[in-house]
Every structure is written in C-alpha cells, then in structure tokens.
Design an enzyme around this catalytic site. Structure first.
Site, short mmCIF file in Angstrom:
data_model
loop_
_atom_site.label_atom_id
_atom_site.label_comp_id
_atom_site.label_asym_id
_atom_site.label_seq_id
_atom_site.Cartn_x
_atom_site.Cartn_y
_atom_site.Cartn_z
N GLY A 172 -18.16 -43.47 24.31
CA GLY A 172 -17.25 -42.33 24.34
C GLY A 172 -17.99 -41.00 24.40
O GLY A 172 -17.40 -39.98 24.79
N GLY A 406 -3.10 -31.15 59.07
CA GLY A 406 -2.94 -30.91 57.64
C GLY A 406 -4.19 -30.28 57.04
O GLY A 406 -4.11 -29.45 56.13
C1 HXC Z 1 -27.90 -44.75 14.32
C2 HXC Z 1 -29.50 -44.98 15.93
C3 HXC Z 1 -28.51 -45.08 16.92
C4 HXC Z 1 -27.17 -45.02 16.51
C5 HXC Z 1 -30.42 -45.22 17.86
N1 HXC Z 1 -30.67 -45.09 16.56
N2 HXC Z 1 -29.11 -45.24 18.11
N3 HXC Z 1 -29.19 -44.81 14.64
N4 HXC Z 1 -26.91 -44.83 15.20
N5 HXC Z 1 -26.17 -45.08 17.40
C6 HXC Z 1 -31.97 -45.00 15.90
C7 HXC Z 1 -32.73 -46.29 15.91
O1 HXC Z 1 -32.38 -47.09 14.81
C8 HXC Z 1 -34.18 -45.80 15.82
O2 HXC Z 1 -34.43 -45.44 14.50
C9 HXC Z 1 -34.13 -44.52 16.63
O3 HXC Z 1 -32.77 -44.12 16.66
C10 HXC Z 1 -34.61 -44.70 18.04
O4 HXC Z 1 -33.93 -45.81 18.62
P1 HXC Z 1 -34.70 -46.93 19.46
O5 HXC Z 1 -33.75 -48.03 19.65
O6 HXC Z 1 -36.02 -47.23 18.79
O7 HXC Z 1 -34.99 -46.15 20.80
P2 HXC Z 1 -34.98 -46.69 22.27
O8 HXC Z 1 -35.72 -47.97 22.36
O9 HXC Z 1 -35.43 -45.55 23.14
O10 HXC Z 1 -33.44 -47.00 22.61
C11 HXC Z 1 -32.49 -45.99 22.64
C12 HXC Z 1 -31.05 -46.58 22.71
C13 HXC Z 1 -30.88 -47.59 21.54
C14 HXC Z 1 -30.87 -47.27 24.05
C15 HXC Z 1 -30.09 -45.40 22.62
O11 HXC Z 1 -31.31 -46.98 20.33
C16 HXC Z 1 -29.48 -48.04 21.38
O12 HXC Z 1 -29.00 -48.89 22.15
N6 HXC Z 1 -28.78 -47.50 20.39
C17 HXC Z 1 -27.45 -47.87 20.07
C18 HXC Z 1 -26.50 -47.30 21.08
C19 HXC Z 1 -25.08 -47.55 20.67
O13 HXC Z 1 -24.60 -48.67 20.77
N7 HXC Z 1 -24.42 -46.50 20.18
C20 HXC Z 1 -23.07 -46.57 19.76
C21 HXC Z 1 -22.25 -46.49 21.01
S1 HXC Z 1 -20.55 -46.39 20.70
P3 HXC Z 1 -35.91 -45.39 13.89
O14 HXC Z 1 -35.71 -45.11 12.44
O15 HXC Z 1 -36.51 -46.72 14.18
O16 HXC Z 1 -36.62 -44.28 14.58
C22 HXC Z 1 -20.32 -44.79 20.69
C23 HXC Z 1 -18.92 -44.44 20.49
C24 HXC Z 1 -18.70 -43.00 20.72
O17 HXC Z 1 -21.16 -43.99 20.81
C25 HXC Z 1 -17.23 -42.84 20.71
C26 HXC Z 1 -16.86 -41.45 20.97
C27 HXC Z 1 -15.40 -41.32 21.14
#
Ligand code: HXC
Length: 519
Positions: A172, A406
């Site tokens: 989102g 048009g």
């Molecule tokens: C909390 C998070 C986080 C999240 C990443 N981190 N995403 N912490 N909430 N959503 C933290 C990790 O734990 C890690 O912490 C640091 O950030 C870096 O992440 P990495 O995974 O090591 O980095 P990278 O390999 O570059 O990968 C990046 C990424 C991946 C692709 C974004 O982190 C990821 O897939 N994150 C989750 C994405 C996700 O599913 N988000 C929610 C989506 S739903 P440390 O302490 O190790 O540094 C959503 C709904 C929104 O967003 C709705 C709005 C209406």
C-alpha cells in the site's frame, strides 16, 4: 548539569540522530550504491538551508523487543529548506533504521510537515526508500499510511507534490507517491509494486523478477507510473530542483518567471521548410519545440511512455508553459489510450498550477481497432477532452499539419475554450484524411469502375479535389475556428505575444462540489 553540559548533550544527541541506524547500516546503504536520507536532502536543498524537525522522535512500540531498539528520528528525516531561495518541505525515508519502515511516529512526522506546507503554501518533496509498514506496529502503521494518503489527497491541486523513489516502495506504500503529481525513479535501485514477486508466484503461478514487475524501466516505458527515470540519485535530486523552476509554490501563485536573453522575435526560418510535402511522411515534433522555446530548452516528461504524444515544460520569454504535442514520428502521432491518459493528467496539472498550455497539433485521429475500443478508448479519450475543456489557464493551440475528426476537437480546439488557435499553412483541418473521405463519399461510383487504371485515376482526381477544398486551414479559418494562419518561422513570437495578452485572462468554471471527469 551546567549550561555547557546541557549544550554538549544536545550536540551529542544531534550527532547520534544524524548517524541513523549506525555506521554499519550506512556502509551497507552506500555499498548498494545508495545515498543516506540526509545526504539526499543536502543535495536537494540550497546549501545550509535545511532545518530539521523532530530529530528526537522515537517509536512507542514495546513488543518484539522493540523497546530496546530505538533510533533518534525513527527512520524518517523531515523538515524544510529552500530550492533557489523558495521554501520547500521535505521528508526522506531512512533505510538504515528498520529498513525505512513506517511506524506511527514516522507517519506523524511526515503529517506534521505536510500540514505546515499546506498552511504556508509550499511544495512537499518525498524521498522514498522503505520496506513498507513497520511490521511490529501492525495496524498503527496502516493508520499512519492512511493519514498520509488523506493529506496527499487534500494537498492535490493546492501545493505541488513530487516523489522520488530511491529504494523499495511496495504494498500500500505505493499509493502515497501515486497520489502525488510526479514520480521519479532511480534506474538501478528502485522498485514499486502492490504485491511482490513472491506473492505473485503464490497467487498466479507467474514467475517474474523484481525489475520486470516494478523496476524503473517498466514503470517508465510500460505502465507510465514513473514520469522520469534517472541513472543516479544525484541526477534525480537535481531534476527536482529543475522541475521546481517551472512550478509555482501553490495554486494561488503564478509560475516563477526567469530572465532570458533569447530574443522574443527570433525567427526560425527552417520551420518554414520543416513539414514534409508528403502528408504521410513523419518528422520530429521535438524539432519544432526546441526551435521555438527559450534557449531551445524543453524538460520532457514521460519520455519513454506513449511516445505518440509529447508533454513537458518549457519557457517563452521567461514564462513557464506546459507543452502538449502530437508526435508524427511515432505511430503517426495518433491518439490512443495511453497518449490520452498521459496528456490529460499533464493538462490538469498545468491548469491546477496556473501554467499556460501550448498545444502543437498534428494528429491523424484516434487509433482504430478492437484493442483500443475494448480497452476503453472512449472513456480514456474523454479524459483528455475533459481536461482541455475544464482548463481555464491560457491555452494557445498551433495546428502544424493534420487535425482530423474527433482528435481535432480534443486537441484544444477553439470550442473547448482555446484562447488563441493558430494554424500553419500546411494545416489540414477536416473530418478525415483525403483517402478515407473519397472511399466513403465515392464508394458507389468506385464499385462501378471496373478498369483498375481508370479507377486509380478517378481516386487521385477526387483526392486532389478533396485536398483542395478541405485539407487546408482556410475552411476552419473561414468560420473563425482558427484565429490566424501564421508563417511557421513566426511561431515563437506569436506564442510570446499571445501569452502576454493572456496574462490577465480570467475564466471560471461553474461552482460545483467537483467535476466528474471520466476516470
Ligand atoms: C520492520 C523492517 C521492514 C519492515 C525491513 N525491515 N522491512 N523492519 N518492518 N517492513 C528491517 C529488517 O529487519 C532489517 O533490519 C532492515 O530493515 C533491512 O532489511 P533487509 O531485509 O536486511 O534489507 P534488504 O535485504 O535490502 O531487503 C529490503 C526489503 C526487505 C526487500 C525491503 O527488508 C523486505 O522484504 N521487507 C519486508 C517488506 C514488507 O513485506 N513490508 C510490509 C509490506 S505491507 P536490521 O535490524 O537487520 O537492519 C505494507 C502495507 C502498507 O507495507 C499498507 C499501506 C496502506
């Protein structure tokens, strides 16, 4: 604590906040070829102009062991500064803190600057690099997103909003940039999608890479979501500065006027020769644009999407304008679904922010075919028609060559409140081209002529007759639908004089809650 000790404490806390998620994570950010949130802000704003808010904010989550993991600023750097001396609000997501993920407090920080920007009438620039909703915060994070969305919506058309995507932007979270006016994506490190490749694979079985699903390239060429693709973050940040030079700070201001040494009466003789004698031969309309604008400059938007229509900013005698031009060099400049949507949104942006619109017309019509009809060309074409008809900014239209059917009406014709409608002598303003017209009008006779040669002779004669009578600008000029037929080389001067007289133009739409543009 002595006063000096208190000041030292402040200095230390500031230094701690500036380190974001710490040295290691900053190094990892750099190793990915990305800048940190604060480095980006420093490149974006005038030197020394940034004032940061809420440096000492931290999250309020206890679960998942979060209470022991706190970082000053909580993953987003917010505040204001200037671009060329003009006030700008900015937020920059800090991937080194919990992956730039959005917490309740993170959202509050963004909302604070968005609210203030609305109150004082200044643009908001968002630099996005985030893992989305902070998972540990659950629904509080979702609520935070919605608080931002609501402000994006209320700010739309009041203050300019520009989004740069310099890292992940998924789920989102994509909807905040989508609600803003322009999106810039960095070529190698950014992506945007509602659902990522893993979910896509689970739900549909489709195997697709991150880049093919939401990389800068696909969004700049196929979806049109991204207005600009940049090779580096530095280029993206400089681009935002450049964009701001064409845009006023809010909807009550006029666009910023720049000094220019380019003479207003510069004649461009080669324009008199530019249009090929053969009406089916293409030419590049960007040659016309560059010939007539100040210093030959043109900032093209969505350059690689729907290339049959060109949109972008330029200046005439220092006055910013939006240019919309059919591109005969690509699909003959035909209007299709993508081109209509692309131009419509741009026309509405210009109208919302008092930027005059210059339209250069060379359009053979709407693209025929079931793909277009079933894809909804009726509703999408109507978007552009609606946008032009609704716009009250100065509108100057120059018909260079074809303006058929048009599509003639849609492309800022006189009756859609075009203020000044000029045509070059090469203009062909008619219901359709000669070939199509003869086929319709002489169908019965054509079926009767059996001899091939005789048939072709008859067609040529009738086409010539049609061209003489209809495929010219004089029919339209006769009825006052074209205000004047001008020499191509005078185009720059005529536009500048037109903009000058229209600078005091006042036009209004009837009072209403809002229009119901065909979405
Ligand atoms: C909390 C998070 C986080 C999240 C990443 N981190 N995403 N912490 N909430 N959503 C933290 C990790 O734990 C890690 O912490 C640091 O950030 C870096 O992440 P990495 O995974 O090591 O980095 P990278 O390999 O570059 O990968 C990046 C990424 C991946 C692709 C974004 O982190 C990821 O897939 N994150 C989750 C994405 C996700 O599913 N988000 C929610 C989506 S739903 P440390 O302490 O190790 O540094 C959503 C709904 C929104 O967003 C709705 C709005 C209406």
């Amino acid at each position: 604590m002595t006063n000096q000790e208190k000041i030292n404490e402040l200095i230390e806390k500031r230094a701690e906040a500036r380190m974001g998620g710490g040295e290691k994570r900053i190094e990892s950010q750099h190793n990915k070829g990305k800048l940190t949130a604060r480095e980006r802000i420093l490149l974006l704003l005038d030197e020394g102009s940034f004032e940061e808010y809420d440096m000492f904010v931290t999250h309020r989550t206890k679960s998942f062991g979060m209470w022991d993991q706190k970082f000053l600023s909580d993953g987003v750097v917010t505040g204001h500064g200037t671009i060329d001396g003009r006030l700008i609000y900015v937020f920059s997501q800090d991937f080194t803190v919990f992956g730039g993920s959005l917490s309740e407090m993170f959202a509050q920080k963004i909302c604070k600057i968005m609210d203030q920007a609305m109150q004082v009438g200044a643009p908001v620039i968002g630099l996005n690099d985030s893992g989305g909703a902070r998972i540990q915060e659950g629904v509080r994070s979702l609520a935070g997103y919605a608080e931002i969305f609501q402000r994006n919506i209320l700010s739309s058309g009041v203050i300019p909003q520009i989004s740069a995507i310099f890292g992940p932007c998924a789920g989102g979270a994509v909807y905040s940039p989508a609600l803003t006016d322009f999106i810039i994506m960095s070529e190698k490190s950014s992506y945007m999608f509602v659902t990522g490749p893993k979910v896509v694979k689970t739900v549909t079985g489709e195997d697709i890479s991150v880049e093919d699903l939401g990389g800068a390239n696909v969004h700049s060429t196929k979806s049109g979501i991204s207005h600009f693709m940049v090779e580096s973050e530095e280029e993206g940040l400089l681009l935002i500065r450049k964009m701001m030079s064409y845009i006023p700070s809010n909807n009550l201001e006029e666009p910023p006027i720049t000094e220019t040494k380019d003479p207003i009466d510069r004649l461009e003789d080669e324009l008199n020769e530019l249009i090929p004698e053969n009406p089916n031969k293409p030419y590049d309309v960007k040659d016309v644009i560059h010939a007539i604008t100040d210093e030959h400059e043109f900032l093209e938007i969505q350059r690689n999407y729907a290339k049959n229509i060109i949109i972008g900013f330029a200046r005439f005698n220092g006055m910013p304008v939006g240019i919309v031009a059919n591109q005969p060099d690509y699909l003959a400049g035909v209007l299709d679904i993508d081109a209509s949507r692309k131009a419509a949104r741009f026309v509405r942006f210009c109208d919302a922010f008092n930027i005059p619109i210059i339209t250069l017309v060379d359009v053979p019509g709407f693209l025929p075919g079931s793909a277009q009809e079933l894809g909804g060309i009726i509703i999408h074409g109507a978007k552009l028609l609606f946008a032009y008809g609704e716009a009250t900014v100065p509108k100057i239209t120059i018909t260079l060559r074809k303006s058929y059917g048009g599509a003639h009406d849609v492309m800022s014709c006189k009756q859609l409140r075009g203020d000044l409608n000029y045509a070059w002598p090469s203009a062909e303003i008619a219901v359709m081209g000669a070939k199509g017209a003869v086929e319709v009008l002489e169908g019965k006779k054509l079926r009767e002529i059996v001899d091939k040669e005789e048939r072709q002779k008859f067609i040529s004669e009738k086409e010539e007759e049609y061209i003489e009578n209809f495929a010219n600008p004089y029919q339209a000029a006769k009825y006052g639908f074209i205000d004047d037929i001008i020499e191509p080389r005078n185009t720059r001067f005529r536009i500048i004089r037109g903009l000058k007289i229209l600078s005091t133009k006042k036009d209004f739409n009837p009072p209403k809650k809002h229009s119901n543009i065909p979405l």
